[in-house]
Write a protein that holds these residues in place. Structure first.
Motif, PDB file in Angstrom:
ATOM      1  N   UNK A 109      84.432  92.621 -18.031  1.00  0.00           N
ATOM      2  CA  UNK A 109      84.124  94.047 -18.008  1.00  0.00           C
ATOM      3  C   UNK A 109      85.106  94.871 -17.182  1.00  0.00           C
ATOM      4  N   UNK A 110      86.403  94.481 -17.204  1.00  0.00           N
ATOM      5  CA  UNK A 110      87.430  95.270 -16.531  1.00  0.00           C
ATOM      6  C   UNK A 110      87.816  96.453 -17.402  1.00  0.00           C
TER       7      UNK A 110
ATOM      8  N   UNK B   9      84.201  89.292 -11.071  1.00  0.00           N
ATOM      9  CA  UNK B   9      85.485  88.612 -10.877  1.00  0.00           C
ATOM     10  C   UNK B   9      85.189  87.127 -10.782  1.00  0.00           C
ATOM     11  N   UNK B  10      85.864  86.348 -11.651  1.00  0.00           N
ATOM     12  CA  UNK B  10      85.613  84.910 -11.636  1.00  0.00           C
ATOM     13  C   UNK B  10      86.694  84.137 -10.892  1.00  0.00           C
TER      14      UNK B  10
ATOM     15  N   UNK C 277      81.832 105.155 -13.175  1.00  0.00           N
ATOM     16  CA  UNK C 277      81.706 103.917 -12.415  1.00  0.00           C
ATOM     17  C   UNK C 277      81.620 102.722 -13.361  1.00  0.00           C
ATOM     18  N   UNK C 278      82.027 101.562 -12.887  1.00  0.00           N
ATOM     19  CA  UNK C 278      81.963 100.378 -13.736  1.00  0.00           C
ATOM     20  C   UNK C 278      80.517 100.006 -14.051  1.00  0.00           C
ATOM     21  N   UNK C 279      80.373  99.312 -15.139  1.00  0.00           N
ATOM     22  CA  UNK C 279      79.021  98.865 -15.500  1.00  0.00           C
ATOM     23  C   UNK C 279      78.568  97.793 -14.528  1.00  0.00           C
TER      24      UNK C 279
END
Length: 69
Positions: A60-61, A40-41, A33-35
Motif C-alpha cells: 500500500x505504498x 513495511x515488511x 493520509x495513507x490507508x
C-alpha cells in the motif's frame, strides 16, 4: 541631483511594492493520509554510511513519486 532623486524614488517605490502582503502563490497540494493497510515488511540494507540508498518493501505504498514530500 535630479537623477539622484529619481533613483531614490524608484528604489523606495520598489521596496514598498516588494513588501506587499498580497500573497498570490498557490496553496500546497493536499496529500491524503495513507490507508490503514500500509505496512513495511523489510528495509535493506539495515545499515550503511551517510547517504546510503535504502529500499523499503511492503504494501500500500504511494505509486506516484510526486505525492511524496
Amino acid at each position: 541631483m535630479k537623477n539622484l532623486k529619481t533613483i531614490l524614488i524608484f528604489v523606495i517605490a520598489t521596496i514598498i511594492i516588494s513588501c506587499s502582503k498580497d500573497d498570490t502563490s498557490t496553496a500546497p497540494p493536499v496529500i491524503t493520509p495513507p490507508s490503514s493497510n500500509l505496512a513495511i515488511s523489510s528495509i535493506n540494507p539495515t545499515s550503511g554510511p551517510k547517504n546510503t540508498t535504502i529500499f523499503l518493501t511492503g504494501v500500500d505504498f504511494v505509486q506516484m513519486l510526486s505525492a511524496i514530500s
